[in-house]
Design a protein around this motif. Structure first.
Motif, PDB file in Angstrom:
ATOM      1  N   PHE A  76       0.748  -1.090   0.390  1.00 13.01           N
ATOM      2  CA  PHE A  76      -0.112   0.349   0.353  1.00 13.01           C
ATOM      3  C   PHE A  76       0.398   1.081   0.053  1.00 13.01           C
ATOM      4  O   PHE A  76       1.986   1.268   0.728  1.00 13.01           O
ATOM      5  CB  PHE A  76      -1.151  -0.228   1.539  1.00 13.01           C
ATOM      6  CG  PHE A  76       0.018  -0.639   2.493  1.00 13.01           C
ATOM      7  CD1 PHE A  76      -0.516  -1.066   3.143  1.00 13.01           C
ATOM      8  CD2 PHE A  76       0.349   1.253   3.207  1.00 13.01           C
ATOM      9  CE1 PHE A  76       0.043  -1.973   4.335  1.00 13.01           C
ATOM     10  CE2 PHE A  76       0.890   0.579   4.396  1.00 13.01           C
ATOM     11  CZ  PHE A  76       1.154  -0.249   4.865  1.00 13.01           C
ATOM     12  N   TYR A 315      -3.784  -6.569 -13.833  1.00 14.21           N
ATOM     13  CA  TYR A 315      -2.247  -7.313 -13.569  1.00 14.21           C
ATOM     14  C   TYR A 315      -1.468  -6.530 -14.953  1.00 14.21           C
ATOM     15  O   TYR A 315      -0.750  -5.196 -15.110  1.00 14.21           O
ATOM     16  CB  TYR A 315      -1.536  -8.543 -14.250  1.00 14.21           C
ATOM     17  CG  TYR A 315      -1.877  -9.471 -12.846  1.00 14.21           C
ATOM     18  CD1 TYR A 315      -1.479 -10.815 -12.935  1.00 14.21           C
ATOM     19  CD2 TYR A 315      -1.970  -9.062 -12.016  1.00 14.21           C
ATOM     20  CE1 TYR A 315      -2.265 -11.462 -11.594  1.00 14.21           C
ATOM     21  CE2 TYR A 315      -2.137  -9.822 -10.783  1.00 14.21           C
ATOM     22  CZ  TYR A 315      -1.789 -10.849 -10.332  1.00 14.21           C
ATOM     23  OH  TYR A 315      -1.637 -11.665  -8.863  1.00 14.21           O
ATOM     24  N   ASP A 319       0.700  -2.736 -15.212  1.00 13.14           N
ATOM     25  CA  ASP A 319       2.051  -2.722 -15.841  1.00 13.14           C
ATOM     26  C   ASP A 319       2.665  -1.870 -16.771  1.00 13.14           C
ATOM     27  O   ASP A 319       3.009  -1.235 -17.301  1.00 13.14           O
ATOM     28  CB  ASP A 319       2.419  -4.423 -16.238  1.00 13.14           C
ATOM     29  CG  ASP A 319       2.674  -5.352 -15.382  1.00 13.14           C
ATOM     30  OD1 ASP A 319       2.698  -6.488 -15.425  1.00 13.14           O
ATOM     31  OD2 ASP A 319       2.941  -5.307 -14.003  1.00 13.14           O
TER      32      ASP A 319
HETATM   33  N1  LIG Z   1      -4.771  -3.011  -9.079  1.00 11.06           N
HETATM   34  C1  LIG Z   1      -2.719  -3.295  -9.197  1.00 11.06           C
HETATM   35  N2  LIG Z   1      -2.878  -2.306  -8.061  1.00 11.06           N
HETATM   36  C2  LIG Z   1      -1.045  -2.921  -7.643  1.00 11.06           C
HETATM   37  C3  LIG Z   1      -0.806  -3.757  -8.947  1.00 11.06           C
HETATM   38  C4  LIG Z   1       0.973  -4.324  -7.737  1.00 11.06           C
HETATM   39  C5  LIG Z   1       1.619  -4.668  -7.859  1.00 11.06           C
HETATM   40  N3  LIG Z   1       1.195  -6.314  -8.215  1.00 11.06           N
HETATM   41  C6  LIG Z   1       1.395  -7.433  -9.016  1.00 11.06           C
HETATM   42  C7  LIG Z   1       1.895  -6.704 -10.182  1.00 11.06           C
HETATM   43  C8  LIG Z   1       3.297  -7.540 -10.608  1.00 11.06           C
HETATM   44  C9  LIG Z   1       3.116  -8.747  -9.327  1.00 11.06           C
HETATM   45  O1  LIG Z   1       3.160  -9.440 -10.479  1.00 11.06           O
HETATM   46  C10 LIG Z   1       2.256  -8.140  -8.890  1.00 11.06           C
HETATM   47  O2  LIG Z   1       1.619  -9.132  -8.381  1.00 11.06           O
HETATM   48  C11 LIG Z   1       0.604  -3.322  -6.369  1.00 11.06           C
HETATM   49  N4  LIG Z   1      -0.652  -2.187  -6.978  1.00 11.06           N
HETATM   50  C12 LIG Z   1      -0.627  -1.005  -6.290  1.00 11.06           C
HETATM   51  O3  LIG Z   1       0.081   0.330  -7.351  1.00 11.06           O
HETATM   52  C13 LIG Z   1       0.491   0.750  -5.907  1.00 11.06           C
HETATM   53  C14 LIG Z   1       1.856   1.107  -6.621  1.00 11.06           C
HETATM   54  O4  LIG Z   1       2.268   1.967  -7.937  1.00 11.06           O
HETATM   55  P1  LIG Z   1       3.406   2.231  -7.917  1.00 11.06           P
HETATM   56  O5  LIG Z   1       3.450   3.405  -6.921  1.00 11.06           O
HETATM   57  O6  LIG Z   1       3.364   2.613  -9.074  1.00 11.06           O
HETATM   58  O7  LIG Z   1       4.379   1.261  -7.509  1.00 11.06           O
HETATM   59  C15 LIG Z   1      -0.528   0.909  -5.147  1.00 11.06           C
HETATM   60  O8  LIG Z   1      -1.603   0.950  -4.285  1.00 11.06           O
HETATM   61  C16 LIG Z   1      -0.127  -0.675  -4.290  1.00 11.06           C
HETATM   62  O9  LIG Z   1      -1.242  -1.516  -3.612  1.00 11.06           O
HETATM   63  C17 LIG Z   1      -1.416  -4.545  -9.325  1.00 11.06           C
HETATM   64  O10 LIG Z   1      -1.253  -6.023 -10.085  1.00 11.06           O
HETATM   65  N5  LIG Z   1      -2.491  -4.118  -9.374  1.00 11.06           N
END
Ligand SMILES: Nc1nc2c(c(CN[C@H]3C=C[C@H](O)[C@@H]3O)cn2[C@@H]2O[C@H](COP(=O)(O)O)[C@@H](O)[C@H]2O)c(=O)[nH]1
Length: 341
Positions: A76, A315, A319
């Motif tokens: 978070f 995802y 990305d």
């Molecule tokens: N909707 C969604 N939100 C996700 C993720 C991920 C990473 N997870 C997956 C991705 C690759 C790995 O394979 C994990 O499985 C982090 N977050 C959220 O983003 C925010 C951080 O962003 P930035 O400040 O840019 O690093 C923070 O709220 C974090 O809680 C996701 O996948 N989907």
């Protein structure tokens, strides 16, 4: 008292009453068309979780599940006041920011012999130990480090008391139901209770509980204990990145008043009406994109189209947001400091 509405119902309810955020049908279709081109590619497959992300565990064993649990317990609020001045973690020759700085710090600790994925360690780790583990290479520390320490202690103690210190035991109690696991996590671990009020109703987005189920499914490669029969019932994860990328792609629209607040970098509190509208409309928007994408695949008559669910769309879009950070500079993300996303 009966529980809150589930995430999908909450999102539909919020989208139906939203004033400052709206979903653009044309934008939904254009995102679905963007995803259609990737539907049979490697990015929109369960294997991408490991193949595209070097910090994620390679294994599909109990240690890998414990890694997922501790990272998603702390998954978070990584955004910084000034994007050019933020927490960075160097690991194996690469520098990581945001969510990836968390993963890099966990892997660095393990390499240093610190058992950060073991509940018996993090249940009683001190604040200084946690500050050391998540130390930044810059003078900007990881945000909410005290909260992270408190949550680690709280969560570790509960995992020891209720699940003999192993999150895999919690997974096994869900009897291969994603919904059962999501609710067991929310009932057992207070920091996962992403619940608020909207128009007099109790609603939930359960962002960290849902991504925990999704990452457990991914790390176990959808097999064995990770073979959830209802994995497609999990929705996208209502964080602060997805709204930004959906707005960038034209699927989400903000009112003039809200856009001006966002551009000024104003803070929103967890549970504010506009914060809930942003999260709820984003979640519902991805559900509509998924429906539209499945229709396009149907029309195309693609035989070998594998299961497409909201997790894989999320995802991919997350990305995409990472890879298009520069193009998205003009589109603000909403700033909330909280432990839920
Ligand atoms: N909707 C969604 N939100 C996700 C993720 C991920 C990473 N997870 C997956 C991705 C690759 C790995 O394979 C994990 O499985 C982090 N977050 C959220 O983003 C925010 C951080 O962003 P930035 O400040 O840019 O690093 C923070 O709220 C974090 O809680 C996701 O996948 N989907």
């Amino acid at each position: 008292m009966d529980g809150p509405l589930g995430p999908r119902e909450s999102a539909e309810f919020v989208a139906g009453k939203s004033r400052d955020v709206s979903i653009d049908g044309g934008g939904v279709r254009s995102v679905a068309e963007l995803l259609l081109a990737k539907a049979s590619g490697p990015e929109l497959s369960p294997g991408a979780w490991k193949a595209l992300h070097e910090l994620n565990p390679r294994a599909a064993d109990e240690a890998a599940v414990s890694w997922v649990f501790v990272t998603d317990t702390l998954n978070f609020s990584f955004w910084s006041e000034h994007d050019e001045h933020k927490c960075l973690v160097g690991y194996k020759g690469r520098t990581y920011s945001g969510y990836w700085s968390l993963c890099a710090a966990v892997n660095r600790a393990l390499d240093e012999g610190i058992p950060i994925t073991s509940a018996s360690y993090y249940a009683t780790a001190t604040l200084d130990q946690v500050k050391h583990i998540f130390r930044s290479d810059t003078d900007v520390p990881m945000p909410l480090i005290e909260e992270r320490h408190r949550i680690l202690n709280e969560t570790g103690k509960i995992l020891l008391e209720k699940f003999q210190g192993s999150f895999l035991n919690c997974v096994r109690k869900s009897e291969k139901s994603a919904q059962k696991l999501m609710h067991l996590v929310v009932e057992s671990f207070p920091s996962y209770r992403d619940v608020t009020q909207f128009e007099g109703k109790r609603i939930s987005f359960y962002k960290r509980a849902q991504i925990l189920v999704a990452d457990t499914w991914s790390v176990l490669e959808g097999k064995g204990d990770g073979c959830f029969t209802d994995i497609s019932s999990i929705t996208m994860f209502a964080d602060y990145r997805l709204p930004q990328v959906l707005a960038h792609l034209g699927a989400l629209k903000y009112s003039k008043e809200l856009l001006e607040k966002l551009l000024r970098g104003e803070m929103f509190s967890y549970g504010d009406r506009q914060e809930v509208e942003i999260r709820g409309c984003s979640l519902w928007c991805v559900e509509l994109i998924r429906d539209c994408l499945l229709e396009l695949i149907e029309e195309k008559g693609e035989k070998n189209s594998r299961e497409i669910n909201s997790i894989l769309l999320d995802y991919y879009l997350w990305d995409y947001a990472r890879d298009h950070r520069e193009d998205m500079k003009g589109i603000p993300f909403h700033r909330t400091r909280c432990i839920y996303y």
